[in-house]
Design an enzyme around this catalytic site. Structure first.
Site, PDB file in Angstrom:
ATOM      1  N   GLU A  32     -34.126  21.944   1.361  1.00  0.00           N
ATOM      2  CA  GLU A  32     -33.776  20.755   2.212  1.00  0.00           C
ATOM      3  C   GLU A  32     -33.088  21.310   3.355  1.00  0.00           C
ATOM      4  O   GLU A  32     -32.212  22.122   3.257  1.00  0.00           O
ATOM      5  CB  GLU A  32     -32.867  19.736   1.480  1.00  0.00           C
ATOM      6  CG  GLU A  32     -32.218  18.725   2.304  1.00  0.00           C
ATOM      7  CD  GLU A  32     -32.088  17.429   1.328  1.00  0.00           C
ATOM      8  OE1 GLU A  32     -32.214  17.427   0.348  1.00  0.00           O
ATOM      9  OE2 GLU A  32     -31.393  16.674   2.134  1.00  0.00           O
ATOM     10  N   ARG A  38     -19.408   4.654  11.705  1.00  0.00           N
ATOM     11  CA  ARG A  38     -19.360   5.818  10.701  1.00  0.00           C
ATOM     12  C   ARG A  38     -18.645   6.724  10.906  1.00  0.00           C
ATOM     13  O   ARG A  38     -18.207   7.355  10.022  1.00  0.00           O
ATOM     14  CB  ARG A  38     -21.029   6.237  11.221  1.00  0.00           C
ATOM     15  CG  ARG A  38     -21.470   7.508  10.202  1.00  0.00           C
ATOM     16  CD  ARG A  38     -22.713   7.808  10.118  1.00  0.00           C
ATOM     17  NE  ARG A  38     -22.636   9.263   9.566  1.00  0.00           N
ATOM     18  CZ  ARG A  38     -23.972   9.849   9.476  1.00  0.00           C
ATOM     19  NH1 ARG A  38     -25.222   9.329   9.936  1.00  0.00           N
ATOM     20  NH2 ARG A  38     -24.170  11.196   9.122  1.00  0.00           N
ATOM     21  N   ASP A  89     -21.941  14.317  11.916  1.00  0.00           N
ATOM     22  CA  ASP A  89     -23.145  15.100  11.018  1.00  0.00           C
ATOM     23  C   ASP A  89     -23.652  16.427  11.468  1.00  0.00           C
ATOM     24  O   ASP A  89     -24.893  16.297  11.969  1.00  0.00           O
ATOM     25  CB  ASP A  89     -24.098  14.241  10.465  1.00  0.00           C
ATOM     26  CG  ASP A  89     -24.964  14.740   9.311  1.00  0.00           C
ATOM     27  OD1 ASP A  89     -24.647  15.985   8.923  1.00  0.00           O
ATOM     28  OD2 ASP A  89     -25.754  14.171   8.730  1.00  0.00           O
ATOM     29  N   HIS A 115     -27.095  12.529  17.712  1.00  0.00           N
ATOM     30  CA  HIS A 115     -27.728  11.831  16.667  1.00  0.00           C
ATOM     31  C   HIS A 115     -28.898  11.115  17.595  1.00  0.00           C
ATOM     32  O   HIS A 115     -29.352  10.074  17.023  1.00  0.00           O
ATOM     33  CB  HIS A 115     -27.120  10.923  15.694  1.00  0.00           C
ATOM     34  CG  HIS A 115     -27.444  11.001  14.554  1.00  0.00           C
ATOM     35  ND1 HIS A 115     -28.845  10.796  13.956  1.00  0.00           N
ATOM     36  CD2 HIS A 115     -26.779  11.226  13.250  1.00  0.00           C
ATOM     37  CE1 HIS A 115     -29.076  11.069  12.706  1.00  0.00           C
ATOM     38  NE2 HIS A 115     -27.665  11.351  12.245  1.00  0.00           N
ATOM     39  N   GLU A 142     -30.974  22.673  11.268  1.00  0.00           N
ATOM     40  CA  GLU A 142     -31.356  21.278  11.037  1.00  0.00           C
ATOM     41  C   GLU A 142     -31.396  20.545  12.342  1.00  0.00           C
ATOM     42  O   GLU A 142     -32.548  19.695  12.933  1.00  0.00           O
ATOM     43  CB  GLU A 142     -30.689  20.196  10.105  1.00  0.00           C
ATOM     44  CG  GLU A 142     -31.187  19.038  10.061  1.00  0.00           C
ATOM     45  CD  GLU A 142     -30.223  18.074   9.096  1.00  0.00           C
ATOM     46  OE1 GLU A 142     -29.079  18.674   8.490  1.00  0.00           O
ATOM     47  OE2 GLU A 142     -30.618  16.795   8.954  1.00  0.00           O
ATOM     48  N   GLU A 148     -25.184   8.880   0.751  1.00  0.00           N
ATOM     49  CA  GLU A 148     -26.578   8.818   1.158  1.00  0.00           C
ATOM     50  C   GLU A 148     -27.319   8.630  -0.241  1.00  0.00           C
ATOM     51  O   GLU A 148     -28.232   9.284  -0.578  1.00  0.00           O
ATOM     52  CB  GLU A 148     -27.143  10.178   1.730  1.00  0.00           C
ATOM     53  CG  GLU A 148     -26.296  10.422   2.993  1.00  0.00           C
ATOM     54  CD  GLU A 148     -26.821  11.834   3.814  1.00  0.00           C
ATOM     55  OE1 GLU A 148     -27.186  12.557   3.059  1.00  0.00           O
ATOM     56  OE2 GLU A 148     -26.819  11.432   5.204  1.00  0.00           O
TER      57      GLU A 148
HETATM   58  C1  BDP Z   1     -27.515  15.712   6.617  1.00  0.00           C
HETATM   59  C2  BDP Z   1     -29.005  15.973   6.178  1.00  0.00           C
HETATM   60  C3  BDP Z   1     -29.202  15.901   4.477  1.00  0.00           C
HETATM   61  C4  BDP Z   1     -28.113  16.333   3.625  1.00  0.00           C
HETATM   62  C5  BDP Z   1     -26.786  15.835   4.188  1.00  0.00           C
HETATM   63  C6  BDP Z   1     -25.535  16.115   3.491  1.00  0.00           C
HETATM   64  O1  BDP Z   1     -29.898  15.562   6.881  1.00  0.00           O
HETATM   65  O2  BDP Z   1     -30.437  16.353   4.491  1.00  0.00           O
HETATM   66  O3  BDP Z   1     -28.385  15.693   2.610  1.00  0.00           O
HETATM   67  O4  BDP Z   1     -26.429  15.930   5.642  1.00  0.00           O
HETATM   68  O5  BDP Z   1     -24.737  17.031   4.008  1.00  0.00           O
HETATM   69  O6  BDP Z   1     -27.228  16.203   7.556  1.00  0.00           O
HETATM   70  O7  BDP Z   1     -25.346  15.672   2.432  1.00  0.00           O
END
Ligand code: BDP
Length: 753
Positions: A218, A387, A416, A572, A444, A342
């Protein structure tokens, strides 16, 4: 395809043209020239098809920063050979054994002499524990200062005899000391004044692999997962050992093998048997293995009807599972948990708090010395709270409620892993809880693995941010290394960028992010520029001008990626899902807080997110004076301007005097320009570094140039719909239309979640 003529190609062309003179053959010159012309064209085509690297020496990047190239300078070679050629490593533990092997391998390569001899004959002595204490006495060295995994590397003299000693209290410390000594040699440092004392400031220095059991990674852009679960436990790649060597060389002492979005199967005997093999391989290198666990595992693999943390059966299930793990892996590190985030299950599903969930696991691990790393990356659209504020709201009330062996793992910023974020307000706000830093090493949000981005300056910026939690000087670094609130354990995690690509990270420059993560986890006060220089000298070139040029490029590369994607505090606004490329128009995802429009808030009246007391009041989560400073656009650093403020398009940006719209356009223009400049600077390095490495980075820069223009055009054209202002022609005219850019889709972009 760009036709690149390297100096090797040019040399060959000249050679071909001069052939008649060399061969002294009597042929008709005209006919000869024709043949040569065809040969040259053929050669150039072949070279541009990627075969050229086979014709020349090519460094494929596998060796990382542990290249151990032969020392050419005769004076240096002489002094190294005299002092390091004969060594003695005391002790026969597995760790001392690998220290011996590393010396043998490295010195054999670098100085062509590498002999393990008796202690009396040796000029280099490596020792730990009792042996080290005795040597320290003999040579009057104060070993107490090399605490825990620390070491001393020193030149000492006794009875007119000069020696180098590597002394440590622990075996792992001695191994780190050996790597440190080898680094000095790789950097061509003189040994005569050698006197290094170093000890890690952070206790858990951990890579987080977001690797799935099917080898998909991932947010991974460097091939598959390096863990070949299917072939384990029998098949053990040399790569596993080289991974451990690389980590140990920068002091990384833990690895979480699997994705935080955890597959419960990792806790079944079938997988634990495989985990054990990796743990056995890594143990000699001072690396403990950890696992990400799914909170609902008792239900999913344990056949229980609940995973409620206060249920005695659930607690017992975890205790039994932990005991089962430790029976095979006595130094198992513990669990990493993503809970109620998530879509992942968590204690919240049963009406319990994060502390109740974490403590249940902590109680199971405590008897064996294991830790829980509980993530604070939580947010839920349903909560109705903005958020960036949610982690703070949810976790600060729990301060003081976590067991001793729990660390709360906090992403560097409140949203994030964006190209740039202010630090998370949690740092400094939970004095009773050890907070662990979580940095993203993988790419990412930063251009996948084709962008030239060195993250050292970003890590340094975050670590050196002042939280003011206990007045001025309460930096994030001091929060996480345990100094500010006097914690026994401390930690830093980095989400790994490692995969099966031959060069490990997909792009040679990105190896530096793995490297700098390790260095900053060891010492969060490290300077990104110094670390970059060390890395360049060990990985790419030890020549002064090349080192300076590459280090400079690295040091500006993070700001460049910020300008390319999200200048002035934007965040973002990437493509939906895969996060590849620009997507400021994204507005229809299932949740508000996944949409770009939620974050940039562009409208006719301006752009940016009002997080001041007039808006969502996220600034209140910071200590004074930050909360006041950041509530006012005039006193907010420009890099965070649109993070904290919604400003009119004609707002005057202080540093340039430009209206906000013009400044935004300028930043996007500049971002793309900087990438072109970077590409030109890289071109100048041809012939100064290995041709294969040179070409690979050059090709990636071609991609980065193209994508920077894509970002520039997409964002400027999209935001222009709201600003209704012109794009100053002196800077650029967009190459694409907004409609065309919006229509692009990338269903197969790598690394998806
Ligand atoms: C986000 C990513 C996702 C991760 C999440 C995390 O897009 O794939 O699972 O963080 O840190 O930035 O849990």
């Amino acid at each position: 395809m760009r036709l690149t003529l390297g100096f090797h190609e040019i040399r060959l062309v000249i050679l071909l043209l001069r052939m008649p003179y060399f061969c002294r053959i009597n042929i008709r010159v005209k006919y000869f020239k024709d043949v040569m012309k065809y040969l040259i064209v053929f050669f150039l085509l072949v070279s541009q098809c990627g075969f050229a690297s086979n014709l020349f020496h090519g460094e494929d990047g596998y060796r990382l920063w542990l290249k151990y190239d032969a020392i050419q300078q005769s004076e240096l070679l002489k002094s190294y050979t005299e002092l390091l050629g004969n060594y003695h490593v005391y002790g026969d533990s597995d760790t001392m054994q690998v220290a011996r092997e590393e010396l043998q391998f490295a010195l054999g390569n670098m100085i062509n002499r590498s002999r393990h001899v008796g202690a009396d004959e040796a000029t280099l002595l490596v020792a730990s524990g009792e042996n080290a204490t005795q040597l320290a006495e003999r040579y009057s060295v104060n070993i107490g200062r090399a605490e825990g995994e620390g070491y001393i590397v020193k030149q000492v003299t006794n009875n007119n005899e000069t020696k180098i000693v590597v002394l440590a209290n622990t075996d792992a410390g001695a191994l780190y000391g050996v790597f440190r000594l080898l680094k000095e040699v790789q950097l061509h440092k003189p040994l005569h004044a050698l006197n290094i004392i170093s000890a890690p400031k952070i206790s858990l220095r951990v890579l987080n692999h977001w690797d799935d059991l099917d080898r998909h990674v991932e947010r991974g852009y460097a091939g598959q997962s390096i863990w070949d679960w299917h072939k384990l436990p029998e098949y053990r790649y040399q790569r596993y050992v080289d991974y451990a060597r690389a980590n140990a060389s920068v002091g990384i002492n833990g690895t979480v093998l699997n994705n935080v979005n955890a597959d419960p199967l990792i806790l079944t005997p079938h997988y634990l048997e495989k985990v054990k093999v990796l743990a056995d391989l890594f143990r000699p290198y001072g690396i403990r293995v950890y696992l990400s666990v799914k909170f609902s595992s008792p239900q999913l693999i344990g056949n229980l009807s609940t995973s409620d943390p206060i249920d005695p059966e659930v607690q017992q299930w975890w205790k039994d599972k932990v005991a089962e793990i430790y029976a095979d892996i006595p130094d198992f590190g513990g669990f990493l948990v993503k809970a109620n985030s998530e879509g992942q299950p968590g204690p919240g599903d049963f009406g319990r708090t994060h502390a109740q969930g974490a403590n249940m696991l902590a109680k199971a691990l405590a008897p064996f010395g294991g830790n829980v790393m509980w993530r604070a990356f939580v947010y839920a659209n349903e909560k109705g709270e903005e958020r960036s504020k949610q982690a703070y709201s949810e976790f600060t009330p729990l301060d003081g409620k976590f067991d001793e062996n729990v660390l709360v793992q906090v992403k560097n910023g409140p949203i994030d892993f964006q190209p740039r974020e202010p630090f998370s307000p949690l740092f400094g706000a939970m004095p009773e809880t050890p907070l662990m830093m979580e940095f993203q090493i993988t790419m990412e949000y930063l251009g996948f693995s084709t962008h030239f981005v060195y993250l050292g300056p970003m890590y340094e910026e975050v670590l050196q941010s002042d939280t003011y939690a206990k007045g001025e000087g309460s930096t994030v670094a001091k929060v996480i290394d345990g100094e500010l609130f006097d914690h026994r354990i401390s930690g830093m995690a980095g989400v790994s960028n490692i995969g099966t690509d031959r060069n490990w990270t997909g792009h040679i420059i990105l190896q530096s992010n793995w490297y700098v993560f390790g260095r900053m986890a060891w010492d969060p006060e490290s300077k990104a520029s110094e670390v970059a220089e060390d890395w360049v000298r060990m990985t790419l070139s030890n020549e002064k001008s090349a080192v300076a040029a590459i280090t400079n490029m690295m040091m500006t590369s993070h700001q460049t990626v910020v300008d390319v994607m999200t200048p002035l505090g934007l965040h973002h606004i990437m493509g939906a899902g895969h996060h590849y490329g620009p997507g400021p128009w994204v507005d229809s995802l299932g949740r508000d807080d996944w949409n770009s429009t939620y974050y940039h808030r562009a409208a006719k009246d301006g752009i940016g997110f009002d997080r001041t007391p007039e808006g969502v009041n996220a600034t209140e989560q910071y200590f004074s004076p930050l909360k006041e400073l950041w509530s006012n656009p005039q006193s907010t650093p420009e890099k965070y301007l649109l993070w904290f403020h919604h400003l009119p398009w004609d707002f005057e940006v202080e540093s340039s005097g430009r209206p906000l719209w013009d400044e935004l356009v300028y930043r996007y223009f500049q971002g793309a320009e900087q990438v072109s400049e970077m590409a030109a600077k890289w071109d100048d390095l041809e012939g100064q570094i290995d041709p294969l490495q040179f070409r690979q980075v050059q090709m990636a820069l071609d991609i980065q140039e193209k994508e920077a223009i894509w970002w520039r055009d997409a964002c400027v054209l999209y935001f222009q719909q709201f600003s209704e202002r012109p794009i100053p022609a002196k800077w650029f005219t967009p190459k694409h239309s907004l409609a065309e850019l919006k229509a692009r889709s990338f269903p197969h972009a790598p690394g998806q979640g």
